[in-house]
Design a protein around this motif. Structure first.
Motif, PDB file in Angstrom:
ATOM      1  N   LEU A  28      76.996  24.000  91.904  1.00  0.00           N
ATOM      2  CA  LEU A  28      75.847  24.467  91.127  1.00  0.00           C
ATOM      3  C   LEU A  28      76.282  25.473  90.070  1.00  0.00           C
ATOM      4  N   LEU A  29      77.181  26.398  90.483  1.00  0.00           N
ATOM      5  CA  LEU A  29      77.612  27.430  89.536  1.00  0.00           C
ATOM      6  C   LEU A  29      78.528  26.831  88.469  1.00  0.00           C
ATOM      7  N   THR A  70      78.605  23.081  97.655  1.00  0.00           N
ATOM      8  CA  THR A  70      77.390  22.886  96.868  1.00  0.00           C
ATOM      9  C   THR A  70      77.149  24.062  95.932  1.00  0.00           C
ATOM     10  N   LEU A 122      69.877  17.971  87.227  1.00  0.00           N
ATOM     11  CA  LEU A 122      70.896  18.423  88.179  1.00  0.00           C
ATOM     12  C   LEU A 122      71.928  17.337  88.455  1.00  0.00           C
ATOM     13  N   PRO A 149      75.817  18.820  88.883  1.00  0.00           N
ATOM     14  CA  PRO A 149      76.098  19.554  90.124  1.00  0.00           C
ATOM     15  C   PRO A 149      75.953  18.698  91.376  1.00  0.00           C
TER      16      PRO A 149
END
Lengths: 213, 302
Positions: free
Chosen positions: A107-108, A103, A123, A126
């Motif tokens: 996200l990064l 996760t 989002l 991601p």
């Protein structure tokens, strides 16, 4: 709009980790069902104006993922008389950690992607990458056939989220086709699960390696 | 001035009611009538009138434990804004003091438990501090996210958020922090699924086992302090979960009271529908809380 969307997506992320960290298959099935139903709401939020096709996609996704597929799986679970994944290949805590790493990576990584402006703050990307990775982790680290089906469902949920980016361009037919495929896939797998259970008196897929007369 | 008086009055009077509401909710789920809503108050009065028994192995530490716990909880309560009310005590960096007041309370509770020399109480202390190791990072990460989101290191400003409200990019981190804080609340106040406050088997207890030797007024102080702890952590969570205010003092106060009673109904519901986790699975839950808070931080800074 983006706020509600992001709140739903974050809850989806949380549910991914819950699926990784629970050994009770019934609880996991219920979680994935809730996740699927929540995802069904997304088309309504992504779109600024509602069309028939969007509402259809949404309703079909909610009914299929939230009600039909879970009930088929619960039926298979009842017939197979298993309650929990006893010995996953990777323990529960390490798989939570792997899922968390996946996760965080998603996200990064999604922050680095050159996305279209309207997808920058949401989002969607991601969450979809994270769900796909978590689906892979479940698929590879669990031995019970039903848990692997759950991994497949989480994986498909991730792909569904990614599809939301393209919902304007994608015709209704494709979306419905995907859902139909998913339904038939799960239906067939659950029948196979029953047969595995009858032939080997266990749902452990490792036993499938040994041939039987 | 009125606001401060309301704040102190709420902090002193309301907390035991939360236990009453939780008890009533659980009774409703079980189909019983249950004890009256004000039962925790009656219990406190009853305990205050009893005499105390001290074991001969105990020293002053045993007596200091509950007193320090209560005062730490009260000071922490004065530092947290309740609903739209500003907190009476506020200075930059008070969030560190806030977090460690609970640490101090825990240190004295466990020391008092160890002071009795009972093996059960030592076991309970070991469990309490082990789980505290895992809840503390979650609490700190949650406060860090809120500090970053509001740009302030003062609890009042940090929990009330920026004057114009949180911007739209903050929703996802706030949801994550809210979930994390809720798990911290359940763990810190020893509720199911982390600990069962009604258990009567020493081997499975966490918090209850540490206070077995306390009796009379000191035990009442412990009960009161734990209700205040739930009240304080609950009001921190409410800032994240329901960040709405109207500007009218009385409406805001009644809104806050309704919210916190709703929170106790929620806790009661969780206690009724869930079983307690196996002791070895509790760390998973707490690590998950830490992970959610760190995801929130990651989302905020990426």
């Amino acid at each position: 709009m983006t706020d509600a969307l992001n709140a739903i997506l974050v809850i989806v992320l949380v549910m991914n980790l819950f699926v990784l960290g629970t050994s009770r298959i019934l609880a996991v099935i219920n979680t994935v069902a809730t996740q699927g139903a929540l995802l069904g709401v997304i088309p309504l939020l992504v779109h600024t104006h509602l069309t028939i096709s969007v509402v259809l996609t949404s309703v079909a996704a909610i009914v299929l993922k939230g009600v039909v597929i879970p009930s088929i799986m619960i039926r298979a679970l009842r017939d197979a008389e298993i309650k929990r994944e006893v010995e996953p290949l990777i323990g529960l805590l390490p798989s939570i950690m792997l899922g968390a790493l996946a996760t965080a990576f998603a996200l990064l990584f999604a922050g680095e992607l050159p996305l279209a402006g309207e997808h920058q703050s949401a989002l969607l990307v991601p969450t979809s990458i994270a769900s796909v990775l978590v689906g892979f982790i479940i698929l590879t680290s669990r031995f019970k056939a039903l848990s692997q089906v759950i991994g497949y469902l989480v994986l498909e949920n991730g792909i569904f989220i990614f599809g939301m980016l393209l919902i304007d361009a994608m015709p209704l037919l494709v979306e419905m086709g995907v859902l139909l495929d998913l339904f038939v896939g799960i239906f067939v797998i659950c029948i196979i699960v029953n047969h595995i259970n009858r032939a080997f008196s266990s749902l452990d897929t490792r036993l499938l390696a040994s041939l039987k007369e | 001035m009125t606001e401060k008086i309301i704040h102190v009055a709420l902090l002193l009077i309301l907390p035991p009611l939360l236990f009453g509401v939780i008890g009533k909710t659980k009774a409703w789920f079980a189909g019983r009538v249950g004890p009256p809503l004000l039962q925790p108050y009656y219990d406190l009065i009853k305990l205050a009138r009893k005499s105390m028994v001290f074991s001969r192995t105990t020293t002053w530490v045993f007596r200091a434990g509950p007193v320090v716990t209560l005062s730490a909880a009260l000071i922490a309560g004065l530092m947290v804004p309740l609903g739209a009310l500003d907190s009476p005590i506020a200075f930059t960096g008070d969030l560190i003091l806030f977090a460690y007041l609970f640490g101090l309370a825990r240190f004295f509770t466990t020391s008092a438990a160890l002071d009795t020399g009972s093996p059960f109480e030592g076991m309970g202390s070991a469990r309490e501090v082990t789980f505290a190791c895992l809840t503390e990072p979650a609490l700190f990460l949650a406060l860090l996210v809120l500090a970053k989101a509001s740009g302030s290191l003062m609890l009042t400003d940090l929990l009330h958020g920026p004057a114009e409200g949180f911007s739209s990019g903050m929703v996802a981190p706030l949801v994550l922090v809210g979930i994390g804080l809720f798990i911290v609340l359940l763990a810190e106040t020893c509720r199911i699924p982390v600990d069962d406050p009604n258990t009567h088997l020493e081997l499975t207890m966490i918090h209850e086992v540490m206070v077995l030797d306390h009796s009379g007024p000191l035990f009442g102080v412990i009960l009161y302090a734990s209700s205040i702890k739930m009240f304080v952590l609950g009001s921190v969570l409410l800032h994240v979960a329901f960040p709405f205010k109207t500007g009218e003092v009385w409406i805001d106060v009644s809104l806050f009271v309704l919210e916190i009673l709703f929170l106790s109904i929620l806790i009661g519901t969780i206690e009724s529908v869930m079983a307690r986790l196996q002791m070895r699975h509790v760390p998973y839950l707490l690590i998950a809380a830490t992970l959610f808070c760190s995801f929130g931080f990651l989302l905020l800074v990426r």
